[in-house]
Design a protein around this motif. Structure first.
Motif, PDB file in Angstrom:
ATOM      1  N   GLY A  45      40.129  51.461 117.474  1.00  0.00           N
ATOM      2  CA  GLY A  45      39.593  51.716 118.808  1.00  0.00           C
ATOM      3  C   GLY A  45      40.351  51.050 119.935  1.00  0.00           C
ATOM      4  N   SER A  46      41.492  50.437 119.616  1.00  0.00           N
ATOM      5  CA  SER A  46      42.241  49.722 120.650  1.00  0.00           C
ATOM      6  C   SER A  46      43.631  50.291 120.908  1.00  0.00           C
ATOM      7  N   GLY A  47      44.099  51.223 120.081  1.00  0.00           N
ATOM      8  CA  GLY A  47      45.510  51.604 120.206  1.00  0.00           C
ATOM      9  C   GLY A  47      45.801  53.058 119.958  1.00  0.00           C
ATOM     10  N   PHE A  48      46.908  53.313 119.223  1.00  0.00           N
ATOM     11  CA  PHE A  48      47.403  54.664 119.014  1.00  0.00           C
ATOM     12  C   PHE A  48      48.530  54.639 117.987  1.00  0.00           C
ATOM     13  N   ALA A  49      48.906  55.826 117.530  1.00  0.00           N
ATOM     14  CA  ALA A  49      50.123  56.020 116.748  1.00  0.00           C
ATOM     15  C   ALA A  49      51.020  56.982 117.521  1.00  0.00           C
ATOM     16  N   ALA A  50      52.302  56.674 117.597  1.00  0.00           N
ATOM     17  CA  ALA A  50      53.255  57.524 118.310  1.00  0.00           C
ATOM     18  C   ALA A  50      54.244  58.118 117.306  1.00  0.00           C
ATOM     19  N   LEU A  51      54.359  59.438 117.310  1.00  0.00           N
ATOM     20  CA  LEU A  51      55.209  60.164 116.371  1.00  0.00           C
ATOM     21  C   LEU A  51      56.245  60.988 117.128  1.00  0.00           C
ATOM     22  N   VAL A  52      57.364  61.262 116.471  1.00  0.00           N
ATOM     23  CA  VAL A  52      58.454  62.095 117.002  1.00  0.00           C
ATOM     24  C   VAL A  52      59.004  61.479 118.300  1.00  0.00           C
ATOM     25  N   ARG A  53      59.756  60.409 118.123  1.00  0.00           N
ATOM     26  CA  ARG A  53      60.306  59.663 119.265  1.00  0.00           C
ATOM     27  C   ARG A  53      61.107  60.565 120.200  1.00  0.00           C
ATOM     28  N   GLU A  54      61.852  61.519 119.644  1.00  0.00           N
ATOM     29  CA  GLU A  54      62.720  62.362 120.467  1.00  0.00           C
ATOM     30  C   GLU A  54      61.946  63.443 121.217  1.00  0.00           C
ATOM     31  N   GLY A  55      60.648  63.580 120.947  1.00  0.00           N
ATOM     32  CA  GLY A  55      59.807  64.547 121.661  1.00  0.00           C
ATOM     33  C   GLY A  55      59.481  65.763 120.818  1.00  0.00           C
ATOM     34  N   TYR A  56      58.220  66.203 120.904  1.00  0.00           N
ATOM     35  CA  TYR A  56      57.757  67.371 120.136  1.00  0.00           C
ATOM     36  C   TYR A  56      57.619  68.563 121.079  1.00  0.00           C
ATOM     37  N   LYS A  57      58.225  69.688 120.679  1.00  0.00           N
ATOM     38  CA  LYS A  57      58.220  70.880 121.518  1.00  0.00           C
ATOM     39  C   LYS A  57      57.161  71.864 121.005  1.00  0.00           C
ATOM     40  N   VAL A  58      56.063  71.970 121.740  1.00  0.00           N
ATOM     41  CA  VAL A  58      54.981  72.880 121.344  1.00  0.00           C
ATOM     42  C   VAL A  58      55.413  74.328 121.536  1.00  0.00           C
ATOM     43  N   ARG A  59      55.898  74.641 122.724  1.00  0.00           N
ATOM     44  CA  ARG A  59      56.326  75.990 123.105  1.00  0.00           C
ATOM     45  C   ARG A  59      55.203  77.008 122.928  1.00  0.00           C
ATOM     46  N   SER A  60      55.470  78.180 122.344  1.00  0.00           N
ATOM     47  CA  SER A  60      54.464  79.258 122.402  1.00  0.00           C
ATOM     48  C   SER A  60      53.345  79.116 121.368  1.00  0.00           C
ATOM     49  N   ASP A  61      53.670  78.588 120.187  1.00  0.00           N
ATOM     50  CA  ASP A  61      52.672  78.595 119.117  1.00  0.00           C
ATOM     51  C   ASP A  61      52.627  77.251 118.395  1.00  0.00           C
ATOM     52  N   VAL A  62      51.400  76.805 118.107  1.00  0.00           N
ATOM     53  CA  VAL A  62      51.217  75.647 117.236  1.00  0.00           C
ATOM     54  C   VAL A  62      49.806  75.703 116.658  1.00  0.00           C
ATOM     55  N   ASN A  63      49.699  75.294 115.399  1.00  0.00           N
ATOM     56  CA  ASN A  63      48.394  75.200 114.743  1.00  0.00           C
ATOM     57  C   ASN A  63      48.241  73.757 114.248  1.00  0.00           C
ATOM     58  N   ILE A  64      47.188  73.096 114.701  1.00  0.00           N
ATOM     59  CA  ILE A  64      46.951  71.692 114.351  1.00  0.00           C
ATOM     60  C   ILE A  64      45.734  71.611 113.436  1.00  0.00           C
ATOM     61  N   THR A  65      45.877  70.957 112.301  1.00  0.00           N
ATOM     62  CA  THR A  65      44.724  70.706 111.448  1.00  0.00           C
ATOM     63  C   THR A  65      44.657  69.208 111.148  1.00  0.00           C
ATOM     64  N   LEU A  66      43.441  68.702 111.082  1.00  0.00           N
ATOM     65  CA  LEU A  66      43.219  67.301 110.716  1.00  0.00           C
ATOM     66  C   LEU A  66      41.769  67.134 110.302  1.00  0.00           C
ATOM     67  N   GLU A  67      41.488  65.996 109.686  1.00  0.00           N
ATOM     68  CA  GLU A  67      40.115  65.611 109.391  1.00  0.00           C
ATOM     69  C   GLU A  67      39.844  64.281 110.074  1.00  0.00           C
ATOM     70  N   PHE A  68      38.638  64.135 110.609  1.00  0.00           N
ATOM     71  CA  PHE A  68      38.299  62.887 111.297  1.00  0.00           C
ATOM     72  C   PHE A  68      36.911  62.414 110.872  1.00  0.00           C
ATOM     73  N   ARG A  69      36.731  61.115 111.007  1.00  0.00           N
ATOM     74  CA  ARG A  69      35.434  60.490 110.713  1.00  0.00           C
ATOM     75  C   ARG A  69      35.215  59.382 111.734  1.00  0.00           C
ATOM     76  N   THR A  70      34.097  59.450 112.459  1.00  0.00           N
ATOM     77  CA  THR A  70      33.851  58.464 113.504  1.00  0.00           C
ATOM     78  C   THR A  70      32.356  58.348 113.773  1.00  0.00           C
ATOM     79  N   THR A  71      31.963  57.233 114.383  1.00  0.00           N
ATOM     80  CA  THR A  71      30.600  57.080 114.890  1.00  0.00           C
ATOM     81  C   THR A  71      30.616  56.969 116.415  1.00  0.00           C
ATOM     82  N   ALA A  72      31.813  57.040 117.021  1.00  0.00           N
ATOM     83  CA  ALA A  72      31.953  56.937 118.479  1.00  0.00           C
ATOM     84  C   ALA A  72      31.899  58.332 119.102  1.00  0.00           C
ATOM     85  N   VAL A  73      31.245  58.447 120.267  1.00  0.00           N
ATOM     86  CA  VAL A  73      31.103  59.762 120.912  1.00  0.00           C
ATOM     87  C   VAL A  73      32.251  60.059 121.873  1.00  0.00           C
ATOM     88  N   HIS A  74      33.200  59.124 122.014  1.00  0.00           N
ATOM     89  CA  HIS A  74      34.388  59.350 122.848  1.00  0.00           C
ATOM     90  C   HIS A  74      35.624  58.919 122.061  1.00  0.00           C
TER      91      HIS A  74
END
Length: 222
Positions: A45-74
């Motif tokens: 709850g205090s930080g972040f992870a930073a990926l792809v130092r050179e920059g990620y190009k979304v452009r026209s299409d991207v599909n993101i999937t992940l699973e999350f588990r939290t008790t925080a509403v923000h």
């Protein structure tokens, strides 16, 4: 070996003297050990992870999937931005999941609102899929689809060139498609970004910047 061990260590003795690990002289990126753990990455709850130092190009299409588990509403889930307005963002705000996209003409938001305010923030795993296909965007949470009409049909490409920030972002970094500054508190796993037929599973232990993130295990559900 130049990296730390993803494990718990206890009862260490040197020359028959037990070390006091309750009051160390200094400590860095060491969390407490849990009785039960699950696969995934823990965000405190205090930080972040930073990926792809050179920059990620979304452009026209991207599909993101992940699973999350939290008790925080923000909490920020993921953001990719540019120096201009182009960006995408995923976040939890008041127990709802928001997927924002700006292809340059204006921000469009798709919102998944669960029946109960805390039903996504119940400490259980939830599956998320966010899809941007040109000007169309959709969000699927636990199999439930929501989508939003985009009036800017001529604008189809999010020309991003910044890193992928997961679970939050630095104070000095601009995110054009996130409304929250709250870092995520909970666990994430199986982050995959797919472009066309090419799917990339991101190992958060390989992030070029990790703050308040423990990539190898999550504390088991209470």
């Amino acid at each position: 070996v130049t990296h730390s061990i993803p494990a718990c260590i206890g009862s260490m003795t040197i020359n028959s003297k037990q070390l006091d690990n309750e009051s160390p002289v200094s400590v860095f990126a060491v969390n407490k050990c849990y009785v039960t753990v699950q696969d995934g990455t823990f965000f405190d709850g205090s930080g972040f992870a930073a990926l792809v130092r050179e920059g990620y190009k979304v452009r026209s299409d991207v599909n993101i999937t992940l699973e999350f588990r939290t008790t925080a509403v923000h909490g920020v889930l993921l953001g990719v931005s540019s120096a201009k307005v182009d960006a995408i963002g995923l976040e939890i705000v008041n127990g709802k999941v928001l997927f924002h996209v700006n292809n340059g003409a204006g921000r469009i938001t798709t919102t998944y609102e669960p029946r109960g305010t805390n039903s996504l923030c119940d400490g259980k795993w939830h599956k998320l899929q966010a899809n941007k296909s040109k000007h169309r965007i959709s969000l699927i949470i636990d199999g439930n689809l929501v989508q939003t009409d985009n009036p800017y049909t001529q604008s189809t490409s999010a020309d991003t060139n910044n890193p992928i920030y997961v679970g939050g972002y630095p104070a000095d970094v601009k995110q054009n498609c996130l409304t929250s500054k709250s870092s995520f508190h909970g666990c994430l796993r199986n982050l995959v970004l797919t472009k066309g037929q090419q799917a990339e599973l991101f190992d958060l232990s390989r992030a070029f910047d990790l703050r308040g993130v423990f990539p190898h295990s999550c504390p088991g559900a209470e």
